[in-house]
Design a protein around this motif. Structure first.
Motif, PDB file in Angstrom:
ATOM      1  N   GLY A  32       7.299 -15.112  -0.285  1.00 39.36           N
ATOM      2  CA  GLY A  32       8.382 -14.663  -1.147  1.00 39.36           C
ATOM      3  C   GLY A  32       9.075 -13.419  -0.634  1.00 39.36           C
ATOM      4  N   ASP A  33       8.318 -12.550   0.042  1.00 40.91           N
ATOM      5  CA  ASP A  33       8.871 -11.287   0.543  1.00 40.91           C
ATOM      6  C   ASP A  33       9.332 -11.381   1.991  1.00 40.91           C
ATOM      7  OD1 ASP A  33       8.185 -10.235  -1.905  1.00 40.91           O
ATOM      8  OD2 ASP A  33       6.326  -9.294  -1.180  1.00 40.91           O
ATOM      9  N   GLY A  34       9.131 -12.564   2.606  1.00 43.97           N
ATOM     10  CA  GLY A  34       9.505 -12.703   4.001  1.00 43.97           C
ATOM     11  C   GLY A  34       8.576 -11.992   4.957  1.00 43.97           C
ATOM     12  N   ARG A  35       7.333 -11.782   4.555  1.00 41.17           N
ATOM     13  CA  ARG A  35       6.357 -11.110   5.405  1.00 41.17           C
ATOM     14  C   ARG A  35       5.504 -12.135   6.149  1.00 41.17           C
ATOM     15  NH1 ARG A  35       2.679  -9.077   2.501  1.00 41.17           N
ATOM     16  NH2 ARG A  35       3.403  -9.632   0.410  1.00 41.17           N
ATOM     17  N   PRO A  36       4.862 -11.738   7.241  1.00 42.69           N
ATOM     18  CA  PRO A  36       4.022 -12.682   7.994  1.00 42.69           C
ATOM     19  C   PRO A  36       2.785 -13.098   7.198  1.00 42.69           C
ATOM     20  CG  PRO A  36       3.811 -10.475   8.897  1.00 42.69           C
ATOM     21  CD  PRO A  36       4.939 -10.426   7.916  1.00 42.69           C
ATOM     22  N   LEU A  37       2.315 -14.305   7.471  1.00 45.74           N
ATOM     23  CA  LEU A  37       1.151 -14.826   6.758  1.00 45.74           C
ATOM     24  C   LEU A  37      -0.108 -14.028   7.049  1.00 45.74           C
ATOM     25  CD1 LEU A  37       1.787 -18.661   7.201  1.00 45.74           C
ATOM     26  CD2 LEU A  37       2.036 -17.319   5.100  1.00 45.74           C
ATOM     27  N   ARG A  38      -0.162 -13.337   8.190  1.00 43.37           N
ATOM     28  CA  ARG A  38      -1.362 -12.543   8.474  1.00 43.37           C
ATOM     29  C   ARG A  38      -1.546 -11.440   7.433  1.00 43.37           C
ATOM     30  NH1 ARG A  38      -1.819  -9.114  13.654  1.00 43.37           N
ATOM     31  NH2 ARG A  38      -1.700 -11.136  14.711  1.00 43.37           N
ATOM     32  N   ASP A  39      -0.464 -11.037   6.732  1.00 43.23           N
ATOM     33  CA  ASP A  39      -0.619 -10.056   5.662  1.00 43.23           C
ATOM     34  C   ASP A  39      -1.515 -10.597   4.554  1.00 43.23           C
ATOM     35  OD1 ASP A  39       1.093  -8.516   7.123  1.00 43.23           O
ATOM     36  OD2 ASP A  39       2.622  -8.312   5.549  1.00 43.23           O
ATOM     37  N   ALA A  40      -1.424 -11.905   4.301  1.00 44.18           N
ATOM     38  CA  ALA A  40      -2.266 -12.517   3.270  1.00 44.18           C
ATOM     39  C   ALA A  40      -3.731 -12.483   3.670  1.00 44.18           C
ATOM     40  CB  ALA A  40      -1.821 -13.959   3.018  1.00 44.18           C
ATOM     41  N   LEU A  41      -4.007 -12.617   4.969  1.00 46.22           N
ATOM     42  CA  LEU A  41      -5.382 -12.529   5.449  1.00 46.22           C
ATOM     43  C   LEU A  41      -5.944 -11.135   5.210  1.00 46.22           C
ATOM     44  CD1 LEU A  41      -4.971 -14.412   8.828  1.00 46.22           C
ATOM     45  CD2 LEU A  41      -6.228 -15.247   6.838  1.00 46.22           C
ATOM     46  N   ALA A  42      -5.142 -10.122   5.502  1.00 47.88           N
ATOM     47  CA  ALA A  42      -5.602  -8.744   5.293  1.00 47.88           C
ATOM     48  C   ALA A  42      -5.873  -8.478   3.823  1.00 47.88           C
ATOM     49  CB  ALA A  42      -4.564  -7.764   5.831  1.00 47.88           C
ATOM     50  N   THR A  43      -5.006  -9.009   2.955  1.00 45.88           N
ATOM     51  CA  THR A  43      -5.216  -8.837   1.516  1.00 45.88           C
ATOM     52  C   THR A  43      -6.512  -9.505   1.076  1.00 45.88           C
ATOM     53  OG1 THR A  43      -2.841  -8.717   1.068  1.00 45.88           O
ATOM     54  CG2 THR A  43      -4.274  -9.323  -0.775  1.00 45.88           C
ATOM     55  N   ALA A  44      -6.709 -10.763   1.491  1.00 46.04           N
ATOM     56  CA  ALA A  44      -7.918 -11.487   1.103  1.00 46.04           C
ATOM     57  C   ALA A  44      -9.169 -10.834   1.681  1.00 46.04           C
ATOM     58  CB  ALA A  44      -7.829 -12.941   1.548  1.00 46.04           C
ATOM     59  N   GLN A  45      -9.070 -10.292   2.877  1.00 44.61           N
ATOM     60  CA  GLN A  45     -10.205  -9.575   3.465  1.00 44.61           C
ATOM     61  C   GLN A  45     -10.614  -8.411   2.566  1.00 44.61           C
ATOM     62  OE1 GLN A  45     -11.928 -10.026   6.369  1.00 44.61           O
ATOM     63  NE2 GLN A  45     -13.024  -8.080   6.471  1.00 44.61           N
ATOM     64  N   GLY A  46      -9.652  -7.605   2.155  1.00 41.21           N
ATOM     65  CA  GLY A  46      -9.966  -6.444   1.331  1.00 41.21           C
ATOM     66  C   GLY A  46     -10.511  -6.804  -0.030  1.00 41.21           C
ATOM     67  N   THR A  47      -9.906  -7.781  -0.690  1.00 46.38           N
ATOM     68  CA  THR A  47     -10.370  -8.141  -2.036  1.00 46.38           C
ATOM     69  C   THR A  47     -11.733  -8.831  -1.982  1.00 46.38           C
ATOM     70  OG1 THR A  47      -9.164 -10.259  -1.962  1.00 46.38           O
ATOM     71  CG2 THR A  47      -8.022  -8.367  -2.932  1.00 46.38           C
ATOM     72  N   THR A  48     -12.013  -9.540  -0.890  1.00 46.51           N
ATOM     73  CA  THR A  48     -13.304 -10.220  -0.776  1.00 46.51           C
ATOM     74  C   THR A  48     -14.428  -9.223  -0.550  1.00 46.51           C
ATOM     75  OG1 THR A  48     -12.254 -12.231   0.065  1.00 46.51           O
ATOM     76  CG2 THR A  48     -14.606 -11.947   0.508  1.00 46.51           C
ATOM     77  N   VAL A  49     -14.218  -8.256   0.320  1.00 42.37           N
ATOM     78  CA  VAL A  49     -15.228  -7.209   0.516  1.00 42.37           C
ATOM     79  C   VAL A  49     -15.507  -6.508  -0.804  1.00 42.37           C
ATOM     80  CG1 VAL A  49     -15.680  -4.984   1.614  1.00 42.37           C
ATOM     81  CG2 VAL A  49     -14.746  -6.873   2.963  1.00 42.37           C
ATOM     82  N   ALA A  50     -14.445  -6.195  -1.543  1.00 46.10           N
ATOM     83  CA  ALA A  50     -14.615  -5.521  -2.839  1.00 46.10           C
ATOM     84  C   ALA A  50     -15.369  -6.407  -3.822  1.00 46.10           C
ATOM     85  CB  ALA A  50     -13.251  -5.142  -3.408  1.00 46.10           C
ATOM     86  N   ALA A  51     -15.076  -7.716  -3.821  1.00 47.42           N
ATOM     87  CA  ALA A  51     -15.749  -8.629  -4.747  1.00 47.42           C
ATOM     88  C   ALA A  51     -17.238  -8.728  -4.443  1.00 47.42           C
ATOM     89  CB  ALA A  51     -15.101 -10.010  -4.681  1.00 47.42           C
ATOM     90  N   LEU A  52     -17.599  -8.776  -3.167  1.00 43.48           N
ATOM     91  CA  LEU A  52     -19.015  -8.844  -2.800  1.00 43.48           C
ATOM     92  C   LEU A  52     -19.733  -7.551  -3.169  1.00 43.48           C
ATOM     93  CD1 LEU A  52     -18.901 -10.604   0.696  1.00 43.48           C
ATOM     94  CD2 LEU A  52     -19.295 -11.631  -1.535  1.00 43.48           C
ATOM     95  N   GLU A  53     -19.078  -6.435  -2.915  1.00 42.91           N
ATOM     96  CA  GLU A  53     -19.694  -5.154  -3.260  1.00 42.91           C
ATOM     97  C   GLU A  53     -19.863  -5.020  -4.768  1.00 42.91           C
ATOM     98  OE1 GLU A  53     -18.166  -2.448   0.531  1.00 42.91           O
ATOM     99  OE2 GLU A  53     -17.032  -2.427  -1.372  1.00 42.91           O
ATOM    100  N   GLN A  54     -18.901  -5.563  -5.512  1.00 36.48           N
ATOM    101  CA  GLN A  54     -19.003  -5.509  -6.976  1.00 36.48           C
ATOM    102  C   GLN A  54     -20.197  -6.301  -7.472  1.00 36.48           C
ATOM    103  OE1 GLN A  54     -15.533  -6.953  -9.059  1.00 36.48           O
ATOM    104  NE2 GLN A  54     -16.023  -5.809 -10.903  1.00 36.48           N
ATOM    105  N   LYS A  55     -20.588  -7.346  -6.731  1.00 40.71           N
ATOM    106  CA  LYS A  55     -21.761  -8.132  -7.083  1.00 40.71           C
ATOM    107  C   LYS A  55     -23.061  -7.460  -6.654  1.00 40.71           C
ATOM    108  CE  LYS A  55     -19.859 -12.815  -7.224  1.00 40.71           C
ATOM    109  NZ  LYS A  55     -20.466 -13.185  -8.528  1.00 40.71           N
ATOM    110  N   GLY A  56     -22.961  -6.323  -5.994  1.00 36.59           N
ATOM    111  CA  GLY A  56     -24.149  -5.628  -5.534  1.00 36.59           C
ATOM    112  C   GLY A  56     -24.664  -6.130  -4.207  1.00 36.59           C
TER     113      GLY A  56
END
Length: 442
Positions: free
Chosen positions: A413-437
């Motif tokens: 939607g913003d005309g940004r490269p798809l690799r930006d989505a990978l970086a976003t998912a990387q960050g939220t996934t690390v946070a989700a795992l850490e939230q689970k302990g």
């Protein structure tokens, strides 16, 4: 209520890795808060089995030949809803089954929740009966958590009539795929070589895996997350460039517009799995001369074929089942018996592409496919399975799917490269795992 399953030292280590809990018994206590199996009035053991594939005929065959173990089949929806239903049943302390059909990408999530039985002791000997890449999908930290049922190796379905009309050669590499897309657009701007499905994380993951991506690995008792690693970025950049140059379009799998584009030839290829032939049968070309064929998935180098898995499922045993031995026996039979295989691959029912070597050897797997011009497709997908790079799935795949899907939509939607989505998912996934302990490295 069934007693908690026993925990051997090896199982304790695996659950420590999965759950990062001080005691493996904590997972067992949660998992065993269920009832469901028992004995029928005739005295036979009754196993409750949740599955979404149309496998009732195979279950009927088992019941007719195994009078001491009766399987009751029910068919809730697959995917995330299986997890939700299991969660509700466990919380209620009743209603959970003995066995469940589990997508490979959900297997780790269910194991992390403590819902699955470690069946290594009873099932490890089955390994030689399965395609090696399929067997690797039921392993977590070297332990066996399910019996493989079917697989979804990726290949390329293509419209032979469109390729011939424009003098196109079937691309064997991704560079050739791009060139073919450009040639088709130059020859007929009403057509695209294919569509990028913005909302399908696991489709993208299969292509990233084909390049060698490994989104999750384990290091000691920690999870390592590499969603935005080099192979995934290369995959994202490839599709970003195709989209930017208007060489491919976007269209979401399974919606009416996508089906219509396959039928009318707006899309000349579909990068899809073995089980995808059924879709093409249901939505055949509208042009009388229209015909689909199937070829290997393009790869980085023509002399190094590679593929990934999109979909496929396994048969898992629920922790706390009172009849683990009988459940494993049934799961092994369902997924290795030749007569069962004939029923599982029946195009009038489940039309699965079997994970077992005996199943793949059945004549029914080599049947002609109406959608593919009356030709068989098994050779292409057997070869794809042999060259498949298996993705290790993490313990929060629903979160990964949702976050990556949202991030892809935002990037497009913003005309940004798809690799930006990978970086976003990387960050939220690390946070989700850490939230689970869980212990995480990235």
């Amino acid at each position: 209520m069934p007693s908690p399953p026993p925990f051997s030292p090896s199982r304790r280590r695996t659950l420590a890795l999965l759950l990062a809990l001080a005691s493996a018994g904590a997972a067992g206590t949660t998992a065993c808060a269920r009832t469901g199996s028992g004995r029928s009035g005739s005295g036979a053991i009754t196993l409750d089995f949740w599955a979404w594939a149309d496998i009732g005929q195979a279950v009927d065959l088992w019941n007719s030949t195994h009078p001491d173990v009766h399987v009751e089949l029910s068919a809730p929806a697959g995917g995330a809803s299986i997890f939700q239903r299991l969660s509700s049943a466990v919380a209620a302390g009743s209603g959970a089954p003995d066995l469940v059909q589990v997508d490979y990408n959900n297997l780790t999530t269910l194991a992390v929740a403590g819902y699955l039985e470690d069946i290594t002791a009873r099932a490890a000997a089955l390994e030689p009966a399965f395609v090696p890449s399929a067997w690797r999908q039921v392993l977590i930290d070297g332990r066996v958590w399910a019996v493989p049922q079917d697989i979804g190796p990726m290949a390329m379905y293509y419209r032979q009539d469109i390729f011939e009309a424009h003098g196109l050669t079937v691309p064997r590499t991704w560079d050739a795929f791009r060139d073919t897309a450009a040639r088709l657009r130059a020859a007929d701007d009403s057509r695209y070589l294919t569509a990028y499905p913005a909302g399908d994380t696991f489709w993208f993951a299969s292509l990233a895996a084909a390049r060698g991506a490994q989104w999750f690995t384990t290091e000691g008792e920690s999870w390592h997350v590499d969603i935005d690693g080099a192979p995934s970025r290369e995959t994202a950049d490839f599709w970003t460039e195709l989209l930017a140059d208007d060489l491919v379009t976007t269209s979401q799998h399974w919606n009416p517009a996508w089906h219509a584009a396959l039928q009318d030839g707006t899309l000349a290829t579909w990068l899809g799995p073995a089980w995808g032939a059924g879709t093409l049968t249901s939505y055949p070309p509208t042009a009388p001369e229209g015909v689909w064929r199937v070829a290997s998935l393009p790869s980085v180098a023509a002399d190094r074929p590679s593929s990934g898995y999109w979909g496929g499922s396994s048969t898992a045993v629920l922790a706390g089942s009172e009849h683990v031995a009988a459940a494993v026996e049934f799961a092994a039979w369902l997924n290795t018996d030749p007569d069962a295989a004939d029923l599982l691959v029946d195009p009038e029912h489940s039309a699965l592409f079997p994970a077992s070597l005996s199943g793949q050897a059945r004549p029914a797997v080599s049947r002609p496919h109406e959608a593919i011009g009356g030709r068989p497709i098994d050779d292409v997908f057997r070869a794809a399975a042999d060259h498949t790079h298996v993705m290790t799935w993490g313990p929060t795949m629903d979160q990964v799917r949702d976050d990556f899907t949202d991030a892809v939509a935002a990037a497009l939607g913003d005309g940004r490269p798809l690799r930006d989505a990978l970086a976003t998912a990387q960050g939220t996934t690390v946070a989700a795992l850490e939230q689970k302990g869980l212990s995480v490295t990235a």
